[in-house]
Write a protein that holds these residues in place. Sequence first.
Motif, PDB file in Angstrom:
ATOM      1  N   ASP A  19      18.728  -6.365  33.028  1.00 10.38           N
ATOM      2  CA  ASP A  19      17.404  -6.011  32.520  1.00 10.38           C
ATOM      3  C   ASP A  19      17.425  -4.723  31.690  1.00 10.38           C
ATOM      4  N   GLU A  20      18.568  -4.397  31.107  1.00  8.93           N
ATOM      5  CA  GLU A  20      18.677  -3.204  30.270  1.00  8.93           C
ATOM      6  C   GLU A  20      17.889  -3.412  28.978  1.00  8.93           C
ATOM      7  N   LEU A  21      17.262  -2.359  28.508  1.00  6.64           N
ATOM      8  CA  LEU A  21      16.510  -2.375  27.261  1.00  6.64           C
ATOM      9  C   LEU A  21      17.132  -1.371  26.310  1.00  6.64           C
ATOM     10  N   ALA A  22      17.100  -1.643  25.017  1.00  5.96           N
ATOM     11  CA  ALA A  22      17.609  -0.694  24.025  1.00  5.96           C
ATOM     12  C   ALA A  22      16.558  -0.512  22.946  1.00  5.96           C
ATOM     13  N   THR A  23      16.418   0.723  22.485  1.00 12.27           N
ATOM     14  CA  THR A  23      15.577   1.037  21.346  1.00 12.27           C
ATOM     15  C   THR A  23      16.496   1.620  20.282  1.00 12.27           C
ATOM     16  N   ILE A  24      16.518   0.995  19.138  1.00 15.76           N
ATOM     17  CA  ILE A  24      17.380   1.431  18.043  1.00 15.76           C
ATOM     18  C   ILE A  24      16.476   1.921  16.928  1.00 15.76           C
ATOM     19  N   ARG A  25      16.666   3.169  16.532  1.00 16.48           N
ATOM     20  CA  ARG A  25      15.862   3.751  15.465  1.00 16.48           C
ATOM     21  C   ARG A  25      16.730   3.843  14.217  1.00 16.48           C
ATOM     22  N   CYS A  26      16.265   3.222  13.150  1.00 18.76           N
ATOM     23  CA  CYS A  26      16.995   3.194  11.887  1.00 18.76           C
ATOM     24  C   CYS A  26      16.220   4.004  10.861  1.00 18.76           C
ATOM     25  N   GLY A  27      16.847   5.033  10.329  1.00 10.93           N
ATOM     26  CA  GLY A  27      16.231   5.823   9.279  1.00 10.93           C
ATOM     27  C   GLY A  27      16.502   5.157   7.932  1.00 10.93           C
ATOM     28  N   THR A  28      15.444   4.900   7.165  1.00 11.50           N
ATOM     29  CA  THR A  28      15.601   4.275   5.849  1.00 11.50           C
ATOM     30  C   THR A  28      14.908   5.130   4.795  1.00 11.50           C
ATOM     31  N   THR A  29      15.126   4.812   3.532  1.00 16.60           N
ATOM     32  CA  THR A  29      14.469   5.548   2.453  1.00 16.60           C
ATOM     33  C   THR A  29      12.967   5.283   2.423  1.00 16.60           C
ATOM     34  N   SER A  30      12.512   4.230   3.113  1.00 16.73           N
ATOM     35  CA  SER A  30      11.082   3.916   3.178  1.00 16.73           C
ATOM     36  C   SER A  30      10.473   4.267   4.525  1.00 16.73           C
ATOM     37  N   GLY A  31      11.179   5.026   5.338  1.00 19.62           N
ATOM     38  CA  GLY A  31      10.685   5.399   6.660  1.00 19.62           C
ATOM     39  C   GLY A  31      11.533   4.787   7.762  1.00 19.62           C
ATOM     40  N   ASP A  32      11.231   5.166   8.993  1.00 19.43           N
ATOM     41  CA  ASP A  32      12.001   4.682  10.138  1.00 19.43           C
ATOM     42  C   ASP A  32      11.587   3.263  10.538  1.00 19.43           C
ATOM     43  N   SER A  42      19.096 -12.299  25.812  1.00 20.24           N
ATOM     44  CA  SER A  42      20.355 -12.812  25.249  1.00 20.24           C
ATOM     45  C   SER A  42      21.457 -11.800  25.544  1.00 20.24           C
ATOM     46  N   PRO A  43      22.050 -11.852  26.744  1.00 20.04           N
ATOM     47  CA  PRO A  43      23.023 -10.830  27.152  1.00 20.04           C
ATOM     48  C   PRO A  43      24.183 -10.641  26.176  1.00 20.04           C
ATOM     49  N   ASN A  44      24.791 -11.720  25.710  1.00 17.08           N
ATOM     50  CA  ASN A  44      25.942 -11.577  24.803  1.00 17.08           C
ATOM     51  C   ASN A  44      25.524 -11.015  23.445  1.00 17.08           C
ATOM     52  N   GLY A  45      24.433 -11.512  22.902  1.00 18.53           N
ATOM     53  CA  GLY A  45      23.937 -11.007  21.620  1.00 18.53           C
ATOM     54  C   GLY A  45      23.530  -9.552  21.721  1.00 18.53           C
ATOM     55  N   TYR A  46      22.868  -9.197  22.822  1.00 20.86           N
ATOM     56  CA  TYR A  46      22.458  -7.809  23.059  1.00 20.86           C
ATOM     57  C   TYR A  46      23.674  -6.900  23.124  1.00 20.86           C
ATOM     58  N   ASP A  47      24.662  -7.279  23.943  1.00 21.78           N
ATOM     59  CA  ASP A  47      25.856  -6.441  24.110  1.00 21.78           C
ATOM     60  C   ASP A  47      26.564  -6.219  22.783  1.00 21.78           C
ATOM     61  N   ALA A  49      25.336  -6.562  19.611  1.00 22.11           N
ATOM     62  CA  ALA A  49      24.518  -5.802  18.661  1.00 22.11           C
ATOM     63  C   ALA A  49      24.485  -4.320  19.021  1.00 22.11           C
ATOM     64  N   VAL A  50      24.275  -4.007  20.291  1.00 23.61           N
ATOM     65  CA  VAL A  50      24.219  -2.601  20.716  1.00 23.61           C
ATOM     66  C   VAL A  50      25.568  -1.919  20.459  1.00 23.61           C
ATOM     67  N   ALA A  51      26.668  -2.603  20.778  1.00 26.58           N
ATOM     68  CA  ALA A  51      27.994  -2.013  20.529  1.00 26.58           C
ATOM     69  C   ALA A  51      28.199  -1.736  19.042  1.00 26.58           C
ATOM     70  N   LEU A  52      27.801  -2.657  18.185  1.00 25.05           N
ATOM     71  CA  LEU A  52      27.957  -2.457  16.736  1.00 25.05           C
ATOM     72  C   LEU A  52      27.079  -1.314  16.235  1.00 25.05           C
ATOM     73  N   PHE A  53      25.843  -1.222  16.731  1.00 25.02           N
ATOM     74  CA  PHE A  53      24.986  -0.096  16.346  1.00 25.02           C
ATOM     75  C   PHE A  53      25.599   1.224  16.801  1.00 25.02           C
ATOM     76  N   GLU A  54      26.117   1.269  18.037  1.00 23.57           N
ATOM     77  CA  GLU A  54      26.715   2.505  18.558  1.00 23.57           C
ATOM     78  C   GLU A  54      27.967   2.905  17.774  1.00 23.57           C
ATOM     79  N   GLN A  55      28.727   1.932  17.270  1.00 22.07           N
ATOM     80  CA  GLN A  55      29.931   2.209  16.472  1.00 22.07           C
ATOM     81  C   GLN A  55      29.604   2.647  15.053  1.00 22.07           C
TER      82      GLN A  55
END
Length: 86
Positions: A19-32, A42-47, A49-55
Motif C-alpha cells: 500500500d505504498e504511495l509515491a508523489t512525484i513532482r516534475c518541474g517543467t518550463t510551464s510549471g510543476d 500495479s505493484p510491478n509498474g509502480y516499482d 516507474a519509481v525506480a526510474l524516476f529516482e535514477q
Amino acid sequence: TMTVKKKLAKKAKTATPPDELATIRCGTTSGDITIRMNRAWSPNGYDRAVALFEQGFYDSTHFFRVVKNFLVQFGITYSTDPDLKA
C-alpha cells in the motif's frame, strides 16, 4: 527537476509494502506537474516507474500532453543501457 516522495497508506510489515504511495513532482518550463502513484494498483509498474524516476531516467524529458487529474504523456530518452530496457 524531479523529486520522489514515498509514504505508506498504513503500517506494513513487508519489505515492499503493498500500500505504498509515491508523489512525484516534475518541474517543467510551464510549471510543476505532480504525479501520484499507488503501488496497490500495479505493484510491478509502480516499482519500475519509481525506480526510474529516482535514477533520474526521466530528467530532461519532453512532456507533450497533460490532462489535469487524468494523464501525462511524455517522450522517453532512448538508451543503449541494457538495465533500462529490462
